[in-house]
Write an enzyme that holds these catalytic residues in place. Structure first.
Site, short mmCIF file in Angstrom:
data_model
loop_
_atom_site.label_atom_id
_atom_site.label_comp_id
_atom_site.label_asym_id
_atom_site.label_seq_id
_atom_site.Cartn_x
_atom_site.Cartn_y
_atom_site.Cartn_z
N LYS A 114 -9.53 -3.50 -4.38
CA LYS A 114 -10.52 -4.51 -3.96
C LYS A 114 -11.32 -3.89 -2.80
O LYS A 114 -10.89 -3.90 -1.66
CB LYS A 114 -9.78 -5.78 -3.52
CG LYS A 114 -10.49 -6.63 -2.46
CD LYS A 114 -11.71 -7.37 -2.97
CE LYS A 114 -12.36 -8.15 -1.84
NZ LYS A 114 -13.34 -7.34 -1.06
N GLU A 116 -3.57 -0.72 8.12
CA GLU A 116 -4.40 0.22 8.91
C GLU A 116 -5.49 -0.62 9.53
O GLU A 116 -6.41 -1.05 8.83
CB GLU A 116 -5.01 1.28 7.99
CG GLU A 116 -4.00 2.08 7.20
CD GLU A 116 -3.32 3.14 8.02
OE1 GLU A 116 -3.55 3.20 9.23
OE2 GLU A 116 -2.51 3.88 7.44
N CYS A 143 -12.76 3.50 12.40
CA CYS A 143 -11.60 2.89 13.06
C CYS A 143 -11.10 3.75 14.20
O CYS A 143 -10.68 3.26 15.24
CB CYS A 143 -10.50 2.63 12.06
SG CYS A 143 -10.07 4.10 11.14
N GLU A 197 -12.65 -3.74 20.43
CA GLU A 197 -13.26 -2.87 19.43
C GLU A 197 -14.68 -3.36 19.14
O GLU A 197 -14.87 -4.46 18.62
CB GLU A 197 -12.44 -2.87 18.14
CG GLU A 197 -12.99 -1.91 17.12
CD GLU A 197 -12.23 -1.91 15.80
OE1 GLU A 197 -11.99 -3.00 15.27
OE2 GLU A 197 -11.88 -0.82 15.32
P1 NAD Z 1 -12.38 -6.89 7.22
O1 NAD Z 1 -11.00 -7.12 7.66
O2 NAD Z 1 -13.39 -7.95 7.40
O3 NAD Z 1 -12.43 -6.53 5.67
C1 NAD Z 1 -11.60 -5.55 5.11
C2 NAD Z 1 -11.31 -5.91 3.68
O4 NAD Z 1 -10.56 -7.13 3.66
C3 NAD Z 1 -12.55 -6.16 2.83
O5 NAD Z 1 -12.33 -5.67 1.53
C4 NAD Z 1 -12.63 -7.67 2.81
O6 NAD Z 1 -13.30 -8.17 1.68
C5 NAD Z 1 -11.16 -8.05 2.79
N1 NAD Z 1 -10.87 -9.41 3.25
C6 NAD Z 1 -11.59 -10.17 4.10
N2 NAD Z 1 -11.00 -11.38 4.25
C7 NAD Z 1 -9.88 -11.36 3.51
C8 NAD Z 1 -8.83 -12.29 3.29
N3 NAD Z 1 -8.84 -13.50 3.84
N4 NAD Z 1 -7.81 -11.91 2.49
C9 NAD Z 1 -7.78 -10.68 1.92
N5 NAD Z 1 -8.75 -9.78 2.10
C10 NAD Z 1 -9.78 -10.10 2.88
O7 NAD Z 1 -12.81 -5.55 7.93
P2 NAD Z 1 -14.21 -4.85 7.86
O8 NAD Z 1 -15.13 -5.61 8.75
O9 NAD Z 1 -14.60 -4.61 6.45
O10 NAD Z 1 -13.87 -3.42 8.48
C11 NAD Z 1 -13.90 -3.18 9.83
C12 NAD Z 1 -12.51 -3.14 10.40
O11 NAD Z 1 -11.68 -2.25 9.66
C13 NAD Z 1 -12.51 -2.61 11.81
O12 NAD Z 1 -11.68 -3.40 12.61
C14 NAD Z 1 -11.90 -1.22 11.67
O13 NAD Z 1 -11.27 -0.73 12.81
C15 NAD Z 1 -10.97 -1.41 10.54
N6 NAD Z 1 -10.68 -0.13 9.89
C16 NAD Z 1 -9.44 0.42 10.05
C17 NAD Z 1 -9.16 1.64 9.47
C18 NAD Z 1 -7.83 2.31 9.66
O14 NAD Z 1 -7.51 3.19 8.87
N7 NAD Z 1 -7.05 1.96 10.65
C19 NAD Z 1 -10.12 2.29 8.73
C20 NAD Z 1 -11.37 1.69 8.60
C21 NAD Z 1 -11.62 0.47 9.18
#
Ligand code: NAD
Length: 487
Positions: free
Chosen positions: A181, A256, A290, A389
């Protein structure tokens, strides 16, 4: 402006993927290119029905051909997929650059990493073995690593071309049936990558894919009782919701999550190594990484020596249209732009001095989601800019006097993803590095997101579990002990 982007999804890749074929969903969402702020295609808006279908497809695969595919063959399929990605790298990079807004050079680097993930996990698939355990007389005891079953993979929008193979690569190597997803803001390359896996010869149902909103497709997937494990990459907040879903179904997960990584720079650091890397670590993909080095902890005695060099390099950073040469493009969407500019406004209202600001190319489109990179300092270590962040090109400069103070500041945030240490004093680097409660420490180098071979993951609110490297294979498998009495 030259070479306006024309990259679009191939026509046959439409809808959601289950049972080895693309299916029409009940609804659609527009996809928007961040530099153009215009829809240029659509993706399936999946919900419960589509997720049910994907889970059933994955379960059938485990009971069918995929469940009987030998480890060496799984590896061959992954390796083949890697070669196919490499052969189509330029086409994929053009699509990724348009879809995420990242400069084309970064998108090209992502495709190299993507192919390498498949190469790495393709080579590993038949090399994960258990142990024979000395046990009671007349007994023979062994362990083996077995697939978890149906694994769900939820990834964010910043590096989809890297997150996709990083997450499904080890899971497929270990024989799981996967459901991907991707984030609603960056689905184009994941859709093509899923199609490449089909074309490489993975049997129907081994790889499935649903797209759509997190609260709909993501929530339906993470709450599904037919899923056996969740690999989540995204924000700390959403990670909490996914963990609750996993707990309700009594399944495991890896998280992550976010970061606020420190670059600890001492006065004796080598400027040639330090300056470009420290600047690149916060400006790469407009700070939407991230492991971005978003805090610069600098020894006070380097404030007049190294810091001006860093500020000078920072002020040369160019914000460009993604197909132009430059260090960063737009951020991903209007919400993210408002978030980053909100932090900049806060910094300025609180009187934090701007030490350097990046250059905005005159060719930027008016509607694109561009923000100016800014470096603020000195920033009090407990200011929100130094603790939260931002996920944008904003660097907080925090001076320190002693090694102990540097460690205390670095450790004062709720995140624990990565840290960089810059010094010519090896013993000091080791001493500090071993006190960092983070998943990765770099000394005189920094691999924001890099290093396919290196286990990666967080501590504290940056999450748990490890992706990348060998250890990811173990996350996507369960250890089964078998004991046989033979006397
Ligand atoms: P997000 O949490 O909004 O979304 C991530 C994923 O989760 C997307 O596919 C989204 O559609 C899905 N999602 C959203 N709501 C959901 C729910 N209720 N249930 C299940 N899935 C759901 O994050 P983002 O804004 O897309 O990404 C940014 C964040 O990701 C930042 O905080 C960043 O630090 C983190 N990040 C972490 C890593 C790592 O490896 N540690 C890598 C990249 C990004």
């Amino acid at each position: 402006m030259k070479d306006l982007p024309t990259a679009v999804l191939p026509d046959h890749i439409t809808g959601f993927l289950a049972d080895g074929a693309w299916h029409q969903p009940r609804g659609w969402l527009d996809i928007v290119a961040p530099a153009e702020a215009q829809p240029y295609g659509r993706i399936a808006a999946c919900g419960q029905a589509e997720v049910d279908r994907a889970v059933a497809s994955a379960q059938a695969a485990l009971d069918g051909d995929w469940g009987r595919t030998a480890p060496a063959e799984r590896g061959r399929l992954l390796s083949k997929a890697g070669l196919m990605v490499a052969a189509r790298a330029e086409e994929l990079a053009q699509l990724e650059s348009r879809d995420t807004g990242k400069p084309i050079a970064q998108a090209r680097a992502d495709m190299v990493a993507c192919a390498r993930y498949y190469e790495y996990y393709g080579g590993a698939a038949d090399k994960v073995h258990g142990h024979q355990i000395p046990y009671l007389n007349g007994h023979y005891a062994t362990t083996e690593h077995i697939p978890l079953g149906v694994t769900a993979h939820i990834i964010p929008w910043n590096y989809p071309a890297q997150m996709f193979p990083r997450s499904v690569g080890p899971a497929l190597a270990m024989g799981n049936a996967v459901i991907m997803k991707p984030a609603e803001d960056a689905c184009s390359v994941p859709l093509v990558l899923a199609d490449i896996l089909l074309e490489a010869g993975f049997p129907p149902g081994a790889i499935n894919m649903v797209t759509g909103l997190g609260a709909e497709a993501g929530a339906a997937l993470s709450n599904h009782p037919g899923v056996n494990f969740i690999s989540f990459i995204g924000s700390t907040e959403t990670g909490g919701l996914v963990q609750q879903a996993a707990a309700r179904n009594h399944i495991g997960c890896t998280m992550e999550l976010g970061g606020k990584s420190a670059q600890i720079v001492f006065a004796d650091a080598d400027p040639a190594l330090t300056v470009p890397t420290v600047v690149g670590a916060i400006t790469q993909h407009a700070g939407q990484t991230c492991s971005a080095g978003s805090r610069l902890l600098i020894e006070r005695s380097a404030m007049d020596t190294l810091l001006p060099l860093i500020a000078e390099a920072f002020s040369k950073v160019r914000v460009v249209m993604p197909w132009m040469e430059g260090e960063l493009g737009p951020v991903v969407n209007a919400r993210q732009k408002a978030r980053v500019e909100g932090y900049q406004k806060l910094a300025e209202e609180d009187g934090l001095p701007i030490m350097a600001a990046g250059q905005m190319s005159p060719e930027l489109s008016e509607d694109g989601y561009f923000v100016q990179p800014r470096m603020y300092g000195p920033v009090p270590a407990d200011h929100r800019l130094a603790c939260e962040e931002v996920f944008g090109p904003v660097l907080a400069v925090i001076p320190f006097d002693t090694e102990a103070e540097a460690v205390a500041i670095a450790e004062s945030v709720q995140y624990g993803l990565t840290a960089g240490i810059w010094t010519r004093n090896g013993a000091r680097a080791l001493r500090i590095g071993r006190q960092m409660r983070v998943g990765q420490v770099f000394v005189n180098c920094y691999g924001a997101g890099g290093g396919i071979e290196l286990p990666f993951g967080g501590m504290k609110k940056s999450g748990f579990g490890r992706e990348k490297g060998w250890d990811a294979l173990l996350e996507f498998s369960a250890l089964r002990t078998l004991v046989m009495r033979h006397d």
